[in-house]
Design a protein around this motif. Structure first.
Motif, PDB file in Angstrom:
ATOM      1  N   UNK A   1       4.264   4.774  10.956  1.00  0.00           N
ATOM      2  CA  UNK A   1       4.542   4.600   9.531  1.00  0.00           C
ATOM      3  C   UNK A   1       4.902   5.877   8.777  1.00  0.00           C
ATOM      4  N   UNK A   2       4.650   7.040   9.328  1.00  0.00           N
ATOM      5  CA  UNK A   2       4.994   8.275   8.626  1.00  0.00           C
ATOM      6  C   UNK A   2       6.301   8.887   9.117  1.00  0.00           C
ATOM      7  N   UNK A   3       7.006   8.180  10.019  1.00  0.00           N
ATOM      8  CA  UNK A   3       8.303   8.685  10.491  1.00  0.00           C
ATOM      9  C   UNK A   3       9.435   7.944   9.782  1.00  0.00           C
ATOM     10  N   UNK A   4      10.582   8.596   9.743  1.00  0.00           N
ATOM     11  CA  UNK A   4      11.746   8.011   9.064  1.00  0.00           C
ATOM     12  C   UNK A   4      12.393   6.943   9.933  1.00  0.00           C
ATOM     13  N   UNK A   5      13.107   6.045   9.287  1.00  0.00           N
ATOM     14  CA  UNK A   5      13.878   5.041  10.004  1.00  0.00           C
ATOM     15  C   UNK A   5      15.275   5.562  10.312  1.00  0.00           C
ATOM     16  N   UNK A   6      16.091   4.716  10.972  1.00  0.00           N
ATOM     17  CA  UNK A   6      17.475   5.084  11.295  1.00  0.00           C
ATOM     18  C   UNK A   6      18.399   4.009  10.753  1.00  0.00           C
ATOM     19  N   UNK A   7      19.434   4.444  10.084  1.00  0.00           N
ATOM     20  CA  UNK A   7      20.464   3.537   9.593  1.00  0.00           C
ATOM     21  C   UNK A   7      21.775   4.040  10.159  1.00  0.00           C
ATOM     22  N   UNK A   8      22.340   3.295  11.112  1.00  0.00           N
ATOM     23  CA  UNK A   8      23.537   3.777  11.786  1.00  0.00           C
ATOM     24  C   UNK A   8      24.605   2.697  11.808  1.00  0.00           C
ATOM     25  N   UNK A   9      25.818   3.149  12.011  1.00  0.00           N
ATOM     26  CA  UNK A   9      26.947   2.233  12.108  1.00  0.00           C
ATOM     27  C   UNK A   9      26.928   1.575  13.470  1.00  0.00           C
ATOM     28  N   UNK A  10      27.141   0.271  13.515  1.00  0.00           N
ATOM     29  CA  UNK A  10      27.204  -0.415  14.798  1.00  0.00           C
ATOM     30  C   UNK A  10      28.411  -1.341  14.788  1.00  0.00           C
ATOM     31  N   UNK A  11      29.269  -1.119  15.710  1.00  0.00           N
ATOM     32  CA  UNK A  11      30.445  -1.983  15.833  1.00  0.00           C
ATOM     33  C   UNK A  11      31.624  -1.528  15.120  1.00  0.00           C
TER      34      UNK A  11
ATOM     35  N   UNK B   1       0.833  -1.201   0.000  1.00  0.00           N
ATOM     36  CA  UNK B   1       0.000   0.000   0.000  1.00  0.00           C
ATOM     37  C   UNK B   1       0.866   1.249   0.000  1.00  0.00           C
ATOM     38  N   UNK B   2       1.847   1.292   0.867  1.00  0.00           N
ATOM     39  CA  UNK B   2       2.732   2.447   0.928  1.00  0.00           C
ATOM     40  C   UNK B   2       4.127   2.058   1.362  1.00  0.00           C
ATOM     41  N   UNK B   3       5.037   2.989   1.111  1.00  0.00           N
ATOM     42  CA  UNK B   3       6.439   2.887   1.501  1.00  0.00           C
ATOM     43  C   UNK B   3       6.648   3.717   2.745  1.00  0.00           C
ATOM     44  N   UNK B   4       7.375   3.207   3.719  1.00  0.00           N
ATOM     45  CA  UNK B   4       7.608   4.001   4.928  1.00  0.00           C
ATOM     46  C   UNK B   4       8.913   3.598   5.588  1.00  0.00           C
ATOM     47  N   UNK B   5       9.355   4.404   6.552  1.00  0.00           N
ATOM     48  CA  UNK B   5      10.550   4.118   7.331  1.00  0.00           C
ATOM     49  C   UNK B   5      11.850   4.221   6.554  1.00  0.00           C
ATOM     50  N   UNK B   6      11.883   5.065   5.538  1.00  0.00           N
ATOM     51  CA  UNK B   6      13.081   5.158   4.689  1.00  0.00           C
ATOM     52  C   UNK B   6      14.254   5.785   5.437  1.00  0.00           C
TER      53      UNK B   6
END
Length: 99
Positions: free
Chosen positions: A89-99, A65-70
Motif C-alpha cells: 500500500x505504500x508503493x506507487x502504481x503503474x499507468x502504462x499504454x497498452x496496445x 482510511x488512506x489513499x495509495x497506489x497513485x
C-alpha cells in the motif's frame, strides 16, 4: 471561467483497464482527469477527455482510511491505458499504454 459543454460534445475517449490487485484492503479505484476525481470500477471502462491538448489522467485507490497506489500519465494520443497497483500500500502504481 469557461461554460461547461453539453454532454456528447467530446469526440475523444480513452479506454482504461483497471486491474484489481491481490490484496485490495477493501479499496475502490478513483480516476482523475486533469485533477478532477471520478469514482471508478475494476475492469475496462472508457472516459471522455477534452479534444485539445494533453490531458493528465491519474488513478489511485482509496479505502476510507488512506489513499495509495497513485499513478498518473499525460495522454495526447494514446487510446488504451492499463493501471496496476503496487504490491504494497505504500508503493506507487503503474499507468502504462497498452496496445
Amino acid at each position: 471561467m469557461e461554460a461547461t459543454q453539453p454532454s456528447g460534445t467530446t469526440k475523444r475517449r480513452v479506454e482504461l483497464r483497471i486491474t484489481r490487485p491481490v490484496l485490495t484492503w477493501f479499496a475502490r479505484p478513483t480516476v482523475t482527469i486533469d485533477g478532477v476525481g471520478h469514482p471508478a470500477q475494476w475492469g475496462i471502462g472508457t472516459w471522455a477527455v477534452p479534444d485539445d491538448g494533453g490531458t493528465v489522467i491519474g488513478v489511485y485507490l482509496y479505502n476510507r482510511v488512506w489513499r495509495f497506489g497513485a499513478a498518473e500519465r499525460s495522454v495526447a494520443d494514446q487510446s488504451v491505458l492499463e493501471y496496476r497497483a503496487g504490491p504494497l500500500p505504500f508503493t506507487a502504481g503503474r499507468l502504462r499504454s497498452s496496445g
